[in-house]
Design a protein around this motif. Structure first.
Motif, mmCIF file in Angstrom:
data_model
loop_
_atom_site.group_PDB
_atom_site.id
_atom_site.type_symbol
_atom_site.label_atom_id
_atom_site.label_comp_id
_atom_site.label_asym_id
_atom_site.label_seq_id
_atom_site.Cartn_x
_atom_site.Cartn_y
_atom_site.Cartn_z
ATOM 1 N N SER A 19 -11.509 -2.372 -36.034
ATOM 2 C CA SER A 19 -11.548 -3.785 -36.602
ATOM 3 C C SER A 19 -10.889 -4.553 -35.390
ATOM 4 O O SER A 19 -9.785 -4.135 -34.704
ATOM 5 C CB SER A 19 -10.664 -3.852 -37.692
ATOM 6 O OG SER A 19 -11.322 -2.998 -38.868
ATOM 7 N N ARG A 20 -11.414 -5.641 -34.923
ATOM 8 C CA ARG A 20 -10.961 -6.673 -33.760
ATOM 9 C C ARG A 20 -10.786 -7.849 -34.547
ATOM 10 O O ARG A 20 -11.338 -8.291 -35.454
ATOM 11 C CB ARG A 20 -11.821 -6.707 -32.769
ATOM 12 C CG ARG A 20 -12.710 -5.743 -32.251
ATOM 13 C CD ARG A 20 -11.816 -4.419 -31.689
ATOM 14 N NE ARG A 20 -12.752 -3.643 -31.103
ATOM 15 C CZ ARG A 20 -12.192 -2.171 -30.936
ATOM 16 N NH1 ARG A 20 -11.479 -1.798 -31.404
ATOM 17 N NH2 ARG A 20 -13.059 -1.435 -30.238
ATOM 18 N N LEU A 21 -9.618 -8.469 -34.204
ATOM 19 C CA LEU A 21 -9.090 -9.797 -34.694
ATOM 20 C C LEU A 21 -9.677 -10.754 -33.319
ATOM 21 O O LEU A 21 -9.059 -10.821 -32.270
ATOM 22 C CB LEU A 21 -7.797 -10.112 -34.989
ATOM 23 C CG LEU A 21 -7.325 -9.228 -35.956
ATOM 24 C CD1 LEU A 21 -5.752 -9.357 -36.205
ATOM 25 C CD2 LEU A 21 -7.917 -9.239 -37.292
ATOM 26 N N HIS A 22 -10.788 -11.658 -33.636
ATOM 27 C CA HIS A 22 -11.611 -12.279 -32.707
ATOM 28 C C HIS A 22 -10.509 -13.783 -32.520
ATOM 29 O O HIS A 22 -10.059 -14.172 -33.510
ATOM 30 C CB HIS A 22 -13.118 -12.578 -32.853
ATOM 31 C CG HIS A 22 -13.796 -11.438 -32.623
ATOM 32 N ND1 HIS A 22 -13.869 -10.253 -33.604
ATOM 33 C CD2 HIS A 22 -14.716 -11.332 -31.860
ATOM 34 C CE1 HIS A 22 -14.757 -9.501 -33.272
ATOM 35 N NE2 HIS A 22 -15.212 -9.881 -32.162
ATOM 36 N N GLU A 60 -11.430 -6.404 -43.454
ATOM 37 C CA GLU A 60 -11.860 -5.057 -42.935
ATOM 38 C C GLU A 60 -10.782 -4.268 -42.345
ATOM 39 O O GLU A 60 -10.534 -2.940 -42.256
ATOM 40 C CB GLU A 60 -12.826 -5.273 -41.805
ATOM 41 C CG GLU A 60 -14.184 -5.656 -42.673
ATOM 42 C CD GLU A 60 -15.480 -5.831 -41.395
ATOM 43 O OE1 GLU A 60 -14.993 -5.834 -40.473
ATOM 44 O OE2 GLU A 60 -16.457 -5.869 -41.867
ATOM 45 N N ILE A 83 -13.867 -14.775 -40.656
ATOM 46 C CA ILE A 83 -12.244 -14.566 -40.117
ATOM 47 C C ILE A 83 -11.673 -13.879 -41.230
ATOM 48 O O ILE A 83 -10.909 -12.912 -40.910
ATOM 49 C CB ILE A 83 -11.676 -15.947 -39.804
ATOM 50 C CG1 ILE A 83 -12.407 -16.317 -38.698
ATOM 51 C CG2 ILE A 83 -10.076 -15.741 -39.649
ATOM 52 C CD1 ILE A 83 -12.159 -15.399 -37.270
ATOM 53 N N THR A 126 -6.423 -8.184 -30.482
ATOM 54 C CA THR A 126 -6.329 -9.566 -30.894
ATOM 55 C C THR A 126 -6.775 -10.442 -30.047
ATOM 56 O O THR A 126 -6.858 -10.333 -28.943
ATOM 57 C CB THR A 126 -4.846 -9.889 -31.444
ATOM 58 O OG1 THR A 126 -3.936 -9.785 -30.500
ATOM 59 C CG2 THR A 126 -4.150 -8.806 -32.580
ATOM 60 N N ASN A 130 -12.948 -12.097 -43.402
ATOM 61 C CA ASN A 130 -13.549 -10.570 -43.513
ATOM 62 C C ASN A 130 -13.002 -9.800 -42.394
ATOM 63 O O ASN A 130 -12.569 -8.521 -42.708
ATOM 64 C CB ASN A 130 -14.880 -10.655 -43.283
ATOM 65 C CG ASN A 130 -15.895 -9.187 -43.508
ATOM 66 O OD1 ASN A 130 -15.444 -8.705 -44.623
ATOM 67 N ND2 ASN A 130 -16.346 -8.911 -42.723
ATOM 68 N N GLU A 131 -12.476 -10.293 -41.138
ATOM 69 C CA GLU A 131 -11.758 -9.683 -40.082
ATOM 70 C C GLU A 131 -10.601 -8.899 -40.700
ATOM 71 O O GLU A 131 -10.229 -7.573 -40.599
ATOM 72 C CB GLU A 131 -11.566 -10.196 -39.105
ATOM 73 C CG GLU A 131 -12.925 -10.604 -38.269
ATOM 74 C CD GLU A 131 -12.417 -11.027 -36.864
ATOM 75 O OE1 GLU A 131 -13.598 -11.400 -36.099
ATOM 76 O OE2 GLU A 131 -11.288 -11.552 -36.667
#
Length: 367
Positions: free
Chosen positions: A317-320, A351, A345, A290, A347-348
């Motif tokens: 998947s990464r949460l930016h 995904e 965001i 995250t 889409n994150e």
């Protein structure tokens, strides 16, 4: 800042244009219009200016349920329990739990989120108030439905304080029948920790309740329809947190890409080994990076360390890091449902939910 100064949206009144609905459900605009026709769905029309459809959150989750009923999603072979837990604050744990539950619901899965933290942050994020009574809310001009009168402990039958309330008296449905369902929390959940400490088989109470409730053996609490049950736990170790870990199939662990967070998470491997010795079972970890900042060297260094310890258990998947999160929170919305959120965001989280579904599907199979 006192509570009445916080923005509290009326989720039943918010409306979304068709292109945002299509993005949230990950389908085309023509598909949305087809589902609307097939369902004979009543959708609000904007009469001023350019005429257009405006969809409520209940509309959106009704469409998700329609897709499920018509075989447009893969169904799990059995129900699954997830526990979102990490022994560190400030890593977006509750944000992950709430938005994951929303995304699973948008994907068509029947999802129950259980706020297992006496602070009630997940409860607050979904529009309910764990700190104010009905009378206090009404005095402030807020609907009494925002009040929290019962929590997960009230479904149990043990001790003098827990007599087994009906599920319908405990559960909240912030987005309608087909949206995610919530069992809220408030500070009185601490009473459950005290009661569990003195109960027989104290660490297995959550697991037993879920098992019996899914089999229809508890008249007051039938959980047979839920595909996913998600516990949002506090960062501290409580009896209720330990119960959630014993009861779950997967432990979903968010981790920031900083040295202390990654180093702390490295202890999870040892903790799970001890856990397996104590309980003859251990949940499968799903580790979610995250607040990710790809351009920073230390982010890549810490990610490499994380991969060394957990390898395939780390999600692709990464949460930016994004300002969308505090902005959405300031307006009282989970970011997955905030109209101002960037598609990237939203889409994150979609995904991430898709990846978790695929991981679980490969383990438990499909119907």
């Amino acid at each position: 800042m006192s509570d009445f100064e916080f923005v509290v949206p009326d989720f039943s009144a918010v409306r979304y244009p068709v292109n945002v609905v299509a993005d949230m459900l990950n389908v085309s605009v023509p598909s949305i219009k087809k589902y609307e026709k097939d369902m004979a769905l009543e959708v609000e029309r904007q009469t001023t200016g350019v005429q257009s459809r405006r969809y409520s959150l209940a509309n959106i989750f009704d469409i998700a349920a329609h897709r499920r009923e018509n075989g447009l999603i893969k169904k799990l072979a059995r129900p699954v329990t997830l526990t979102v837990h990490v022994k560190k604050g400030g890593v977006a744990k509750t944000t992950l739990a709430v938005n994951l539950a929303i995304q699973l619901s948008l994907a068509g899965y029947k999802t129950l989120l259980i706020d297992n933290d006496p602070q009630g942050d997940a409860t607050s994020m979904l529009g309910f108030d764990p700190d104010l009574s009905i009378a206090e809310l009404e005095e402030m001009g807020q609907p009494s439905s925002r009040a929290v009168e019962r929590h997960f402990g009230h479904l149990f039958k043990f001790g003098g304080a827990f007599t087994g309330h009906e599920l319908n008296d405990v559960i909240k449905k912030p987005f309608g029948e087909n949206g995610l369902h919530l069992i809220p929390s408030d500070e009185s959940l601490d009473d459950l920790n005290v009661a569990l400490t003195n109960a027989n088989n104290s660490d297995f109470r959550f697991g037993l309740l879920l098992e019996h409730a899914r089999l229809g053996k508890l008249p007051n609490c039938n959980l047979a329809d839920y595909d996913f049950v998600i516990f949002d736990c506090p960062p501290s170790s409580t009896v209720a947190s330990r119960n959630a870990l014993v009861a779950c199939d997967y432990i979903v662990t968010p981790v920031r890409m900083d040295r202390l967070s990654v180093k702390g998470l490295s202890r999870l491997t040892q903790s799970l080994s001890v856990f397996e010795e104590d309980y003859n079972r251990a949940p499968t970890p799903i580790v979610v990076p995250t607040m990710f900042q790809k351009s920073r060297l230390r982010t890549q260094r810490n990610l490499a360390m994380l991969m060394q310890h957990f390898n395939t258990r780390v999600t692709d998947s990464r949460l930016h890091h994004s300002e969308d999160y505090p902005k959405a929170m300031d307006e009282g919305y989970p970011v997955s449902l905030w109209k101002g959120a960037s598609p990237a965001i939203r889409n994150e989280f979609r995904e991430l939910a898709t990846e978790i579904i695929q991981r679980i599907m490969s383990d438990v199979g499909e119907k």
